[in-house]
Design an enzyme around this catalytic site. Sequence first.
Site, PDB file in Angstrom:
ATOM      1  N   ASP A 170     -70.740 -17.110  10.045  1.00  0.00           N
ATOM      2  CA  ASP A 170     -70.915 -16.375  11.298  1.00  0.00           C
ATOM      3  C   ASP A 170     -72.040 -16.819  12.235  1.00  0.00           C
ATOM      4  O   ASP A 170     -71.799 -17.161  13.373  1.00  0.00           O
ATOM      5  CB  ASP A 170     -71.115 -14.888  10.986  1.00  0.00           C
ATOM      6  CG  ASP A 170     -70.074 -14.375  10.003  1.00  0.00           C
ATOM      7  OD1 ASP A 170     -69.200 -15.152   9.579  1.00  0.00           O
ATOM      8  OD2 ASP A 170     -70.134 -13.188   9.658  1.00  0.00           O
TER       9      ASP A 170
ATOM     10  N   GLU B 203     -75.296 -12.544  -2.557  1.00  0.00           N
ATOM     11  CA  GLU B 203     -74.462 -13.145  -1.516  1.00  0.00           C
ATOM     12  C   GLU B 203     -74.999 -14.536  -1.140  1.00  0.00           C
ATOM     13  O   GLU B 203     -74.243 -15.488  -1.021  1.00  0.00           O
ATOM     14  CB  GLU B 203     -74.478 -12.210  -0.305  1.00  0.00           C
ATOM     15  CG  GLU B 203     -73.493 -12.549   0.775  1.00  0.00           C
ATOM     16  CD  GLU B 203     -73.593 -11.597   1.972  1.00  0.00           C
ATOM     17  OE1 GLU B 203     -74.485 -10.720   1.973  1.00  0.00           O
ATOM     18  OE2 GLU B 203     -72.779 -11.733   2.891  1.00  0.00           O
TER      19      GLU B 203
HETATM   20  C1  9WN Z   1     -67.778 -10.678   9.041  1.00  0.00           C
HETATM   21  C2  9WN Z   1     -67.444 -10.882   3.453  1.00  0.00           C
HETATM   22  C3  9WN Z   1     -67.778 -11.700   4.691  1.00  0.00           C
HETATM   23  C4  9WN Z   1     -67.598 -13.207   4.455  1.00  0.00           C
HETATM   24  C5  9WN Z   1     -68.181 -14.049   5.583  1.00  0.00           C
HETATM   25  C6  9WN Z   1     -69.620 -13.619   5.813  1.00  0.00           C
HETATM   26  C7  9WN Z   1     -69.679 -12.122   6.135  1.00  0.00           C
HETATM   27  C8  9WN Z   1     -68.716 -10.546   7.836  1.00  0.00           C
HETATM   28  C9  9WN Z   1     -69.970  -9.807   8.265  1.00  0.00           C
HETATM   29  O1  9WN Z   1     -69.127 -11.392   5.052  1.00  0.00           O
HETATM   30  O2  9WN Z   1     -68.975 -11.892   7.351  1.00  0.00           O
HETATM   31  O3  9WN Z   1     -66.550 -11.195   8.620  1.00  0.00           O
HETATM   32  O4  9WN Z   1     -69.870  -8.602   8.512  1.00  0.00           O
HETATM   33  O5  9WN Z   1     -71.036 -10.427   8.374  1.00  0.00           O
HETATM   34  O6  9WN Z   1     -70.197 -14.372   6.833  1.00  0.00           O
HETATM   35  O7  9WN Z   1     -68.109 -15.412   5.244  1.00  0.00           O
HETATM   36  O8  9WN Z   1     -66.233 -13.497   4.340  1.00  0.00           O
HETATM   37  O9  9WN Z   1     -68.149 -11.341   2.332  1.00  0.00           O
END
Ligand code: 9WN
Length: 458
Positions: free
Chosen positions: A191, A428
Amino acid sequence: MSLPLEDPGIPLGRWRSIIPRAEEVLRLNDMGGWTRASPTLYPHQWSWDSAFIAIGLARLDVRRAARELETLFAGQWRDGKVPHIVFDPHAPPGSYFPGPEHWATIAESPDAPPRPTRTSGLCQPPVHAIAVHHILEAARERGGDELADVHRFLGKMYPRLLAWHRYLATSRDPEESGLVTIFHPWESGTDNSPRWDVALEEVQIGEVPHYERKDLQHVEDISERPTDLEYDRYLWLVELVKRARYDEAEIYGSHPFLVKDVLASAILVAANEALLDIADAVDAPDDERAEISVRIERGRQGLHGCWDSGLGLCLDHDLLRDEPLRVRTVSGFSPLVAGGLKHGRLKTLINNLRSPEFIGYPGLRWSLPPSTSPLEPRFHPRSYWRGPVWPVINWLFWWSLERDGEHEHAARLREEALDQLASGGLAEYFEPLTGEPLGSGDQSWTAAVALDWLARSD
Ligand code: 9WN
């Protein structure tokens, strides 16, 4: 469900304690047929998380792994798109933003999925066929009823995967460049990576309806998450996608963020390789196999065209300004994931990965690649994709190196990655200099890749 610990071929040594922990995390996050990405920060089913989760689950229970992907693909759109989130109707209201209500307008889109439209309208990198292939391999090792069940699963999944890859090759690549266009940084899965800074800074934010972030409540230090300005841009881009009623052609014609994402494109190449094997297993028609083969070749050529010989990395490409996005991040190693490289290019990439720009940077806690090179001015060791080490990225690189016969480099990556998890837990992401676990704890995909690593003898 548990890993067959008694297997004498697997020397677990100092990592043994990770196994029960990883199994516990997957159990804790198991919502019955699907797995939430994490207990509080991400209480829904995320697309590429689910694929990595299925890879780990395949080591425990192939039927449950297959179910994970069937559940996700129940949210597949009519045009083949696999949404980046399938929402849990039972999650506490307001537990994640933007939640299902924010995307409710997808019901108006002719491409929306046929049944309850509780999905987002974006997508994420297509790891799914790679996961299905892992499930097939695990089932082949087990044989019997499990293999028969997995063959039935393949019969259902093959056309869905083909539709998903076709969507990416057409709606997301009308230029036939072999590269996937993304409409939003969330679609990259990385992101707030500085990969997107230049393209995002050009986006003029219009009127974003008032919103309240939920993510900041779930981390100890808000510098671990994207900034408010980044969130305003994210929400504005979502607003534009909604205003276009998710019409891909309309978005393509007017959207202020259109970027060729090399990591998603490379994952698609590897996923098409996996799909080709799945096509063999289900005895798919020759013309479909030929179609997939053409895409593999085109994808590799597209990535080749994004090579920056000065940096020795592959760069994303901003379509609107027709220029490469010149920043050193882990996505630069995308050709490694796509595979099929000439020996010299493979060696260049491995040398760069091990150089002081990434793994060889002095003072790193573990010899693992920071998501952004510490030599980049925009490097930030705590901020999400701007520096921290991500176990799933380590897994992707390890898997790619193994596949291409680079066993020694792969083994070093796996060892360091497992040492990091044994010491810091199933977080994470990790601060690269101190090794501190960051973001969400008990992250499902971290647990899953750990289980896959631990099921391999070396
Ligand atoms: C938006 C779920 C997801 C991962 C992504 C990570 C984060 C979400 C957020 O979490 O993104 O999709 O709310 O930040 O960047 O890679 O799939 O773990």
